[in-house]
Design a protein around this motif. Sequence first.
Motif, PDB file in Angstrom:
ATOM      1  N   ASP A   1       0.841  -1.209   0.000  1.00  0.00           N
ATOM      2  CA  ASP A   1       0.000   0.000   0.000  1.00  0.00           C
ATOM      3  C   ASP A   1       0.870   1.251   0.000  1.00  0.00           C
ATOM      4  OD1 ASP A   1      -2.307  -1.470  -0.060  1.00  0.00           O
ATOM      5  OD2 ASP A   1      -2.603  -1.450   2.107  1.00  0.00           O
TER       6      ASP A   1
ATOM      7  N   ARG B   1       2.476   1.719  -3.383  1.00  0.00           N
ATOM      8  CA  ARG B   1       1.546   2.256  -4.380  1.00  0.00           C
ATOM      9  C   ARG B   1       1.344   3.758  -4.170  1.00  0.00           C
ATOM     10  NH1 ARG B   1      -4.632   0.119  -5.740  1.00  0.00           N
ATOM     11  NH2 ARG B   1      -4.949   1.503  -7.504  1.00  0.00           N
ATOM     12  N   GLN B   2       1.198   4.177  -2.931  1.00  0.00           N
ATOM     13  CA  GLN B   2       1.010   5.604  -2.650  1.00  0.00           C
ATOM     14  C   GLN B   2       2.222   6.416  -3.099  1.00  0.00           C
ATOM     15  OE1 GLN B   2       0.170   5.763   1.537  1.00  0.00           O
ATOM     16  NE2 GLN B   2      -1.714   4.560   1.335  1.00  0.00           N
TER      17      GLN B   2
ATOM     18  N   ALA C   1      -0.215  -7.045  -4.928  1.00  0.00           N
ATOM     19  CA  ALA C   1      -1.281  -7.042  -3.932  1.00  0.00           C
ATOM     20  C   ALA C   1      -2.474  -7.893  -4.349  1.00  0.00           C
ATOM     21  CB  ALA C   1      -1.738  -5.604  -3.666  1.00  0.00           C
TER      22      ALA C   1
END
Length: 799
Positions: A333, A336-337, A363
């Motif tokens: 996560d 990805r951010q 993911a």
Amino acid sequence: MSARCHPGRATRAALVRRGPLRRGAPRVVLWVLALLAGALPALAQAGPELPASAGGSPAPVRIGYDRVFMKGREAPLEGTVLERTPQGWLFRMRGASSPIVLSFEQVERVELAPTPVEVYRERAGALAPGDAAGRIELGRFCVRHGLLAEAEQQLLEAARLVPAQPEPYLILAEALQARLSQAEGEAAAGLRERLLRIYELAESAGVREPALVLGQARVLRSAGAERRALELLERLAAELSPAPGPAPVSGTAGPGAAPGEQAAPAAPALPTPTAELLAQCRLEQGELLLGLGRLEEAAGAFAAAAAAASAPQLAGAARFGLGLAELGRAELDRARQAFAAAGALRPDDPRPLVHEALAVLLAGQPAAAAGLCREAERRGGGGGAERRRLQALAEALTGGAERALALLDEIAPAEQDAAWELVRAFVEARAGAAPQALARLERLGGAPPPHGPLALLLRAEILEDLGELPAAEQALREAGRAGYDFATIAARLLRVQRALGRHADAARFAQYAAALRADDPDLWCEAGAAYLAAGREAEAAQAYERALALAPEHPYALLGQAYVLYRRQAFAEAEAVLQRLQAVEPAQSWAREALRRLRNARERRLWRDTFARPDGPEVRNRWLEEEPYGLEAAIAGGRLLIAGTQAHADMGVTSVRREVEGKLFAEFRARLLPLAAAGARTGIRFTLEGQGQVVCYRDGDGALRAAWQLGARGGRWSDPVELGRWPEDGAAHELAIGLEGERRELVLLLDGRELLRERREPLARRGRFACAIYVEAPLGTSVQLACEEARIYVVREED
């Protein structure tokens, strides 16, 4: 990539932690590794290079304007003599755009402007011996006009005269850096040595200009001295970082103070130039740490660079590096951010979008990853072969095998490398062309790391899915010998050994894998299941406890712990764990079934016989032998053993049974081990007086079957029902027959796994009944059947 192939935490997390990638669903890690093998080391090219001067344009042939004296004209013409032609001088006047020809008859004389070398010699001859400023200015002139050797001579002399002044080192380092960026081979090695000499001279003179330290770190890094470069960057970052703010004093409060309290003053903000230098330093520091595999420190350095940078290009490079570090740490996560933030800062660069797709794919969201790849394609086809490989994986995982193959075909033949072969094999396997994929991987298996070991691992994956377990085991062992990470090999061999029924070997690999990945809760669950199958219940309990310590709501760990508690008859504790599991996953059918059985356990009374008695021909304990037909029942080695040669009648039945009267039947279980049963049927029988009987047995061909006879004794038997195969692993297994609830459901189980559930109206649950362990053998057949334990459950009556 090092000589050995270590997949890193991103690989491990995707292999076992993410739900959509678990066994039975597509496992993306192997194919994504092929991308990572090319993507991760390329971080230096992912962001902008740190500013470095080009060192000036190529030097002009002459300095200043040429002068042409014309006959009959006092003032000369100024401009540039381009060439001498047969007709005259080709000349472009100062300020003019087009040249003209001046005939020889018109020209009295021509005075050409001096060359840079001539100017240099004139100025150098005029310098006083101690004129450091003059030498610095002459060095600048030489750099501007491409006289690098002359610049080096003058600037080194200036540095000797004024060693603490930074200008000589800065000017010369900038010029050599520009030349080094275009040099190769021996020329590059020579320039690198000259640059390092400049940096060492500056360092010995106490000159700590950030640009010099950054340049020295870059050169050391390119020369393979990464750790020394990292030391320089760490020291520079400490020097550039702002001092911490003053500590709170009486009457002041820190962060989180209550309303009305006075806050401590914050540290002053960095001046922008210093902040940018700090950002550049942290960016290079992060790249080095990433290359050394120190991912957590790399993430911290990139985050600091992003916080300090104000220029979008530099901030975008820092965010991109942060994404790679978080990807390596399996923080998908966060990765990805970070990639999304990098893409927002660098909208014309498709690489952050491609890597965001990589994080999304890891993911377990292939459809979203395919969409991101298509967006990168719309932005100009960015990412090249890497983007197409990644998009092909995502398309294949969402059912678009044809589209995936087309994407791979778009990659130019020159770029169809080992990574392309790996992805192609995966897509072919997904498209149903497993033989073609296996042949491709067999050819690739001898390639050097990382691709050769990855090919072997992918080959094992396909063979395992095809049910060719011995071949899969061999491929895994070859991958281990080729240098693949032993923890991954052990985890995969654990699953293969379990599937092969080699529980002791599975438990051994569980021990290796869990020790090497002690922070992986999924692997502890795998280990727990292996220990349970091997009969090592205490170690299984510890494995599930370790998993829950790492992930308190892990569904498989909760299920395993509940099962261990259930086996230990700690029913209240097991029920509490299963209720936690249902809160985590309300649709969990296993938990629902286990809770139902626990309720049954509270309502049942158990007669249990382990046959742990002295050896002898007497079965006793209310167990009776009937119709021996040449087979005899006895107690031997703590087991009930029915053995001998069928001598009386073909398919004659020998059984050992126990009768019960006045109780409500619930379930009969027996743990059986057929030692020699060629052609014979070995199993269990439940008979309810006057209402019928049910048998569940291992047939002579190894199949597991069941049949029933309803109504009075002698009624018609049903056709046998196929229930699967008896596990041919040489271990004992538990067969069970039960009747449940008011619906009178007949339930058949193997090792607690439900095989059949049917409503059988004529079968009541109350009355005189018998439970039997039996053998039905052909005439002349030698048979041995061992029973390790028998259990009869009845509904508990109120005292």
